[in-house]
Scaffold this active site. Structure first.
Site, PDB file in Angstrom:
ATOM      1  N   LEU A 124      29.562  22.144  -1.019  1.00  0.00           N
ATOM      2  CA  LEU A 124      29.118  21.577  -2.292  1.00  0.00           C
ATOM      3  C   LEU A 124      27.745  20.923  -2.185  1.00  0.00           C
ATOM      4  CD1 LEU A 124      32.434  19.707  -3.300  1.00  0.00           C
ATOM      5  CD2 LEU A 124      31.868  22.118  -3.635  1.00  0.00           C
ATOM      6  N   THR A 125      27.613  19.963  -1.267  1.00  0.00           N
ATOM      7  CA  THR A 125      26.443  19.093  -1.207  1.00  0.00           C
ATOM      8  C   THR A 125      25.175  19.854  -0.841  1.00  0.00           C
ATOM      9  OG1 THR A 125      27.878  17.272  -0.529  1.00  0.00           O
ATOM     10  CG2 THR A 125      25.524  17.001  -0.145  1.00  0.00           C
ATOM     11  N   ILE A 339      37.637  -9.664  17.869  1.00  0.00           N
ATOM     12  CA  ILE A 339      38.738 -10.120  18.716  1.00  0.00           C
ATOM     13  C   ILE A 339      38.516  -9.692  20.160  1.00  0.00           C
ATOM     14  CG2 ILE A 339      41.205  -9.779  19.191  1.00  0.00           C
ATOM     15  CD1 ILE A 339      41.625  -9.747  16.125  1.00  0.00           C
ATOM     16  N   GLY A 341      35.681  -9.452  21.532  1.00  0.00           N
ATOM     17  CA  GLY A 341      34.504 -10.107  22.080  1.00  0.00           C
ATOM     18  C   GLY A 341      33.510  -9.090  22.609  1.00  0.00           C
ATOM     19  N   GLY A 342      32.888  -9.392  23.727  1.00  0.00           N
ATOM     20  CA  GLY A 342      31.887  -8.499  24.300  1.00  0.00           C
ATOM     21  C   GLY A 342      32.431  -7.127  24.623  1.00  0.00           C
ATOM     22  N   GLU A 365      33.622  12.273   0.178  1.00  0.00           N
ATOM     23  CA  GLU A 365      34.370  12.594  -1.049  1.00  0.00           C
ATOM     24  C   GLU A 365      34.016  11.645  -2.202  1.00  0.00           C
ATOM     25  OE1 GLU A 365      35.124  15.306  -0.151  1.00  0.00           O
ATOM     26  OE2 GLU A 365      37.241  15.567   0.343  1.00  0.00           O
ATOM     27  N   THR A 367      31.098   8.258  -2.887  1.00  0.00           N
ATOM     28  CA  THR A 367      30.938   6.907  -2.367  1.00  0.00           C
ATOM     29  C   THR A 367      31.868   5.939  -3.091  1.00  0.00           C
ATOM     30  OG1 THR A 367      29.213   6.267  -3.941  1.00  0.00           O
ATOM     31  CG2 THR A 367      28.494   7.392  -1.922  1.00  0.00           C
TER      32      THR A 367
END
Length: 388
Positions: A124-125, A339, A341-342, A365, A367
């Site tokens: 489509l796009t 959660i 962290g690094g 599909e 935005t």
């Protein structure tokens, strides 16, 4: 009102979950990192019949109910979003052909699409037309018993492996609106059909996403979807509605994977002599994630059920599910990273991949801003209704 899965649906989910945890999760990190094409997963999907989810039984497909359809994408995306892309656009193409094709078109394509012998997607796009599909410039000019197709398409998943694409074209004036739009079922082996390059992506690795050039591709007139010109936009919009349900389900899967990773890590990681899951700050994050994931899941199953009921279009329900679930996936992947962290920023942990994958669902599909407009218009017009 029953919020429980049927025995068949629960068995289907459990079977896919067991497979995904054993066969996809262990290889996803390395295959995603190296860009290796998951050919073995494709073959497994063929065995499971996942390429035939939206193909009627009379053509050899599963003809799965819509909740099972959503379950398939949720469970596979929980293991690896890229793997869900191997049959996601294909399932939309199957629905478009099964819903709109002539008896001859269905008989020719659907049996092979059901087995995965012929894989597909949606074409489509274009470089200058995404949300505004009426702005496409690809033309199909009638020449005897063929259409001659010229134009370009972009962001096409499975472009290098597909055997056929439903291609949205202008069979009328190039500057015409929806009345000038049609869908042609294009054999990808046709001269003039060229994949020019694969697009580099932040996430969603596994299936290729490509640009196409259609340079005078000759398509037989009998490959005009439904046999009537001018119905293309309606045909693809119906397909995108179903596609939003699978995008919502994929988002739920990614969000669930982010939560699973966060919960597991918080139980193992210690600080100040105890697991960080004992700290209230972590518990609040986990509670919010779990609640929003379950809300997204219920919205997705609700949209799927409404679609199954046959009461007409479910643009509002599918839009709500897709919008909320994708925003939840983005939020949960970020919270999971916090959660961790690094370590959440390290490619050695799954959350780094989830953080890169999650934004796709807010774009694909249609935005999320477009979904908000669709929802609002349904409400204002009176076509959309809340509740059960």
């Amino acid at each position: 009102m029953d919020f429980e899965l049927s025995e068949e649906q629960e068995l289907f989910r459990r079977t896919l979950r067991d497979y995904a945890e054993k066969e996809i999760m262990p290889v996803a990190p390395e295959w995603e990192r190296t860009g290796r094409y998951p050919a073995e997963i494709v073959e497994s999907f063929k065995e499971f019949g996942l390429y035939g989810l939206n193909v009627p039984e009379e053509y050899g497909g599963l003809e799965a109910d819509r909740v099972s359809y959503a379950l398939a994408f949720e469970e596979i995306a929980r293991a690896w979003l890229g793997a869900a892309g191997l049959f996601g656009p294909h399932s939309v193409a199957c629905w478009i052909v099964a819903r709109n094709g002539t008896p001859e078109q269905k008989a020719h394509w659907l049996p092979r699409m059901a087995t995965g012998e012929v894989r597909s997607g949606i074409c489509l796009t274009e470089p200058g037309a995404g949300t505004d599909l009426q702005g496409i410039r690809t033309t199909a000019v009638r020449d005897g018993d063929h259409y001659v197709v010229s134009g370009a398409k972009t962001w096409i998943t499975n472009a290098r492996v597909a055997g056929m694409f439903p291609v949205l074209v202008k069979t009328g004036r190039a500057d015409g609106g929806h009345e000038a739009m049609s869908v042609l079922l294009m054999d990808t082996s046709s001269p003039g059909f060229t994949v020019t390059r694969d697009l580099p992506k932040m996430g969603y690795k596994g299936p290729e996403t490509s640009e196409l050039v259609l340079d005078g591709v000759r398509v037989p007139v009998e490959n005009l979807l439904g046999g009537v010109e001018g119905r293309g936009l309606q045909q693809v919009l119906g397909g995108l509605e179903i596609g939003r349900i699978n995008i919502a389900a994929r988002a739920v899967g990614v969000a669930q994977a982010a939560y699973d990773a966060a919960l597991g890590y918080s139980r193992e990681r210690e600080a100040f002599g105890k697991p960080i899951s004992d700290f209230q700050a972590i518990q609040l994050k986990l509670a919010d994630m779990a609640t929003e994931i379950q809300a997204a899941r219920l919205l997705t199953y609700w949209a799927a059920s409404r679609s199954q009921s046959g009461g007409g279009r479910v643009d509002m329900e599918a839009g709500m599910a897709k919008m909320y679930a994708s925003e939840t996936a983005i939020k949960c992947s970020l919270e999971s990273m916090r959660i961790h962290g690094g370590y959440g920023y390290s490619a050695e942990f799954v959350v780094e991949r989830l953080y890169r994958d999650a934004p796709l669902m807010a774009i694909g599909e249609g935005t999320n801003d477009v979904q908000r407009l669709v929802i609002a218009r349904s409400l204002v017009s009176g076509k959309g209704r809340l509740g059960w």
